[in-house]
Scaffold this motif. Structure first.
Motif: not given
Length: 559
Positions: A453-469
């Motif tokens: 679960t924590l890995l999934s959270m990290n992956n999602l946070a990393s995506l938001f950072e990469s995305q510059g949404k």
């Protein structure tokens, strides 16, 4: 383009031409592209890209375009590209169609040589620049057959009339003559008369071996019979003399017929000693079934021989047995990606793909198929073969959802891997819902504090950072607010309360402004801030209690 029947020697003509060109024009670069199928075509292009110093961290289609662009440059120098076995223009996915659709490199000081069975394909590719390889005449056949016989076995050629009769039943086909010569070299005291007698008794069975299996549509029955019968006679002798060599033959029929690493061959009941392996390989080379490449650890099997052995296995209902052995072996050899021993495992990867795409592989146990799929997909991702890896990961996710269910840990792993692959390619809109669904299911199945679960959270946070949404959609867009809230949730779950608080506060202010005080999303943001305050207070109380406990223990220990 060089065109002619299968087994008539087109590839050998191209090889000979390449060697003569290199000898006479050492300033020419020569590139060999294998066009048997799309896997071979793309692998060959990646090898050329490596030779040209082109980065290999991009999708195959880009690599093909980049290689062609590099070779078309004015400073590319003089070169020859040989595209071997460019046989099929019938389907959109065929390698020959791919060659036609792509911009073939053009250069005033360069050339491309195609080999193909099809005159139509040759004309399409090379217009009127066409060389047709006709059937050998008697003197040419006699010379080739003699050249393939060992010196001490050429005594059988003294009866020219009998020799000519043999060459006729072999249809003057180089492949059939080479296989027959290999048999004479290996079987002492075999005469041409006796060989023709065996041929006559085995030819009908040889055609039955082919069954529904096809060699080439442009080959007549006598030519097919010549290839199949010479193979059957030799193979039966191998089974008597060297069982391990026969097992290797069956194994090779399930993998690709080219660039076969010697160490891909399986451990068998013999628990192999090296000399037994080398003896078995030597037997297959001696009978003309394998040919060693310039790189000594690799071998090729002629495409027609490969097809005959496949038909033989199919007729005996042994295909699935040997596909399973190949799958097991390749699962041991192919790693789960990474760059360690990359030069070695890239030699196994095309064979793993070949096995995974066979119809017999589809009936193997799901766990076994997934194990090989995971390794191939990871290696494709390492190589930057994103399009191929995406197809494989999609198939893995579909199979696992179907067989294991959507909440099984292996299914969640496949979902996460596919999301990672989308992120690698910059496909953020495809990655985000997969990451979010993986996180939701991990929380449901394992709980919020589980490592997955924590890995999934990290992956999602990393995506938001990469995305510059926020920059793309604007700070007041609902998707931006959702992303901000999700990121704050992740930071809170990691105990990073000071980092989470301003995100929660900003999300609340914007939702109040856009949605109003009583909107459910606004109320959720209010609740998040309250929960965060309680968590922080609890952490401070816990910290004070811990300090008091430590002081108490220190006083006790000093008393």
């Amino acid at each position: 383009a060089v065109c002619g029947l299968g087994g008539i020697g087109k590839t050998q003509i191209a090889v000979e031409f390449a060697y003569r060109l290199r000898s006479q024009c050492p300033d020419h670069s020569i590139f060999w592209i294998r066009a048997n199928d799309q896997i071979s075509f793309e692998t060959s292009y990646r090898e050329v890209a490596g030779l040209l110093g082109i980065p290999l961290d991009e999708a195959n289609a880009d690599i093909i375009a980049k290689v062609n662009a590099r070779l078309a440059r004015a400073d590319a120098g003089k070169w020859l590209m040989i595209i071997d076995n460019a046989d099929d223009l019938g389907s959109e996915d065929s390698t020959t169609s791919l060659v036609v659709r792509k911009q073939i490199p053009r250069h005033n000081s360069a050339g491309i040589l195609f080999t193909t069975r099809s005159r139509g394909v040759a004309t399409r590719l090379a217009k009127n620049h066409l060389i047709k390889v006709d059937e050998m005449n008697e003197p040419e056949s006699f010379a080739l057959f003699s050249r393939n016989l060992q010196q001490d076995r050429r005594i059988i050629l003294q009866d020219e009339a009998t020799t000519k009769q043999l060459l006729e039943i072999l249809c003057h086909l180089p492949l059939a003559m080479t296989q027959a010569a290999g048999y004479f070299n290996k079987v002492a005291h075999m005469t041409i008369e006796k060989y023709m007698s065996i041929f006559s008794s085995r030819k009908e069975e040889a055609m039955e071996v082919l069954g529904e299996g096809k060699l080439d549509d442009d080959m007549d029955d006598p030519e097919k019979r010549a290839v199949a019968t010479t193979w059957l006679i030799s193979f039966e002798q191998i089974q008597k003399d060297n069982e391990l060599a026969a097992e290797y033959m069956k194994f090779i029929a399930t993998i690709k017929d080219e660039a076969i690493p010697d160490d891909i061959l399986p451990d068998t009941k013999y628990k192999l000693l090296t000399f037994k392996q080398e003896g078995a390989i030597g037997t297959l080379v001696g009978f003309g079934f394998l040919k060693q490449q310039a790189e000594r650890r690799f071998y090729n099997m002629h495409r027609l021989v490969h097809l005959v052995v496949q038909s033989w296995l199919k007729r005996r209902n042994e295909t699935s047995i040997w596909i399973q052995k190949a799958s097991t072996r390749l699962t041991k050899l192919i790693p789960t990606g990474g760059h360690e021993d990359r030069e070695k495992w890239t030699g196994y990867l095309p064979h793993g793909l070949h096995v995974a795409q066979s119809s017999a592989f589809a009936v193997l146990p799901e766990e076994e198929r997934m194990s090989l799929f995971v390794r191939i997909g990871a290696c494709q991702r390492t190589l930057g073969q994103y399009s191929a890896a995406e197809r494989l990961h999609r198939e893995m996710l579909r199979l696992r959802e179907e067989v294991l269910g959507p909440e099984h840990p292996d299914t969640l792993t496949s979902m996460n891997n596919l999301a990672c692959l989308f992120e690698d390619q910059g496909k953020y809109e495809a990655a985000e819902p997969l990451y979010e669904e993986t996180l939701r299911l991990n929380e449901k199945v394992f709980g919020q504090e589980h490592p997955d679960t924590l890995l999934s959270m990290n992956n999602l946070a990393s995506l938001f950072e990469s995305q510059g949404k926020q920059k793309v959609l604007g700070e007041e867009h609902p998707d931006t607010l959702t992303s901000m809230n999700n990121l704050a949730n992740i930071l809170e779950s990691q105990g990073k309360y000071e980092a989470a608080k301003p995100l929660y506060q900003e999300t609340l202010l914007l939702r109040q402004k856009i949605l109003g005080e009583e909107h459910p999303d606004t109320l959720t943001s209010m609740n998040n801030l309250v929960r965060l305050s309680i968590a922080k207070a609890s952490t401070r109380r816990s910290s004070r209690s811990t300090k008091r406990c430590c002081c108490f223990l220190e006083r006790k220990s000093s008393a």
